[in-house]
Design an enzyme around this catalytic site. Structure first.
Site, PDB file in Angstrom:
ATOM      1  N   LYS A 126     -67.666  49.279  51.085  1.00  0.00           N
ATOM      2  CA  LYS A 126     -68.780  48.022  50.948  1.00  0.00           C
ATOM      3  C   LYS A 126     -68.078  46.903  50.440  1.00  0.00           C
ATOM      4  O   LYS A 126     -68.420  45.642  51.095  1.00  0.00           O
ATOM      5  CB  LYS A 126     -69.726  48.242  49.645  1.00  0.00           C
ATOM      6  CG  LYS A 126     -70.480  47.201  49.040  1.00  0.00           C
ATOM      7  CD  LYS A 126     -71.082  47.517  47.544  1.00  0.00           C
ATOM      8  CE  LYS A 126     -71.866  46.304  47.048  1.00  0.00           C
ATOM      9  NZ  LYS A 126     -72.230  46.380  45.868  1.00  0.00           N
ATOM     10  N   ASP A 144     -75.197  47.195  49.453  1.00  0.00           N
ATOM     11  CA  ASP A 144     -75.414  46.920  48.103  1.00  0.00           C
ATOM     12  C   ASP A 144     -76.648  47.602  47.890  1.00  0.00           C
ATOM     13  O   ASP A 144     -77.419  48.297  48.530  1.00  0.00           O
ATOM     14  CB  ASP A 144     -75.567  45.299  47.811  1.00  0.00           C
ATOM     15  CG  ASP A 144     -76.870  44.657  48.523  1.00  0.00           C
ATOM     16  OD1 ASP A 144     -77.613  45.347  49.193  1.00  0.00           O
ATOM     17  OD2 ASP A 144     -76.710  43.326  48.448  1.00  0.00           O
TER      18      ASP A 144
END
Length: 215
Positions: A126, A144
């Site tokens: 991420k 997210d």
């Protein structure tokens, strides 16, 4: 019957077009002037709001201008400076260790590959995708909490594992749209498709969402 990849790709395209029109200014919510700042801020933003990170780091980047500055920082001092950020003790160690690697192995530069980025302390896919997509223009899906929630509600993915969500979305979102898709889905999640009470009556993509009115 499960939705085919072809139909899901078409629906994702329509969703992208409609949300681009709805949130034309959607972008990364973390403040940064270079890849180094975005990398550090993204590490610090784990389980913490972007607003909190921006408030703290706006001043600190005037003091810590390079990876070497963080690598040479006094841990006790840096801990105190980051104390308004969640889990600041562990994050202090992560920042210092990541910056030592940047200084020692990358001449102080932020690398441009997933493998090199994820080799840094506390940098997962991420965080790496945030840097690759926003700084280097590399196709990236940024998983997210908002993107995870909204993509699940939209029925675009059938997993809650971030890395699997990333791979599933990459199959249906074109490379050139992935960064923008991440930002507009995130913005839609913050403003409309909220975690506790989604505003389905205000949702412009409600007709494309199998969860509309059901959450």
């Amino acid at each position: 019957m499960p939705e085919s990849i072809k139909k899901k790709t078409s629906r994702a395209g329509k969703i992208t077009s409609m949300l681009e029109a709805e949130f034309p200014g959607a972008k990364c919510r973390l403040d940064f002037k270079n890849p180094f700042q975005l990398l550090i801020s993204t590490i610090l933003a784990a389980q913490c709001t972007d607003v909190s990170v921006n408030l703290v780091m706006g001043e600190l980047y005037k003091k810590y201008k390079s990876p070497i500055d963080f690598a040479d920082a006094n841990p006790a001092v840096l801990e105190k400076e980051l104390s308004r950020i969640n889990f600041y003790r562990n994050k202090t160690k992560s920042v210092i260790n990541s910056c030592k690697t940047l200084a020692e192995k990358h001449n102080g530069d932020v690398p441009r590959t997933m493998d090199e980025l994820t080799a840094l302390a506390s940098v997962g896919r991420k965080t790496a995708n945030v840097v690759l997509g926003n700084c280097f223009g590399i196709p990236a899906i940024m998983t997210d909490t908002h993107l995870i929630r909204v993509s699940q509600r939209l029925g675009l993915v059938d997993t809650d594992v971030p890395d699997k969500i990333e791979m599933e979305l990459k199959k249906i979102v074109p490379d050139e749209k992935q960064v923008k898709f991440s930002h507009i889905i995130g913005e839609h999640g913050r403003q409309i498709c909220k975690a506790r009470k989604p505003l389905c009556n205000e949702c412009v993509i409600g007709k494309l969402c199998p969860s509309c009115g059901k959450v």
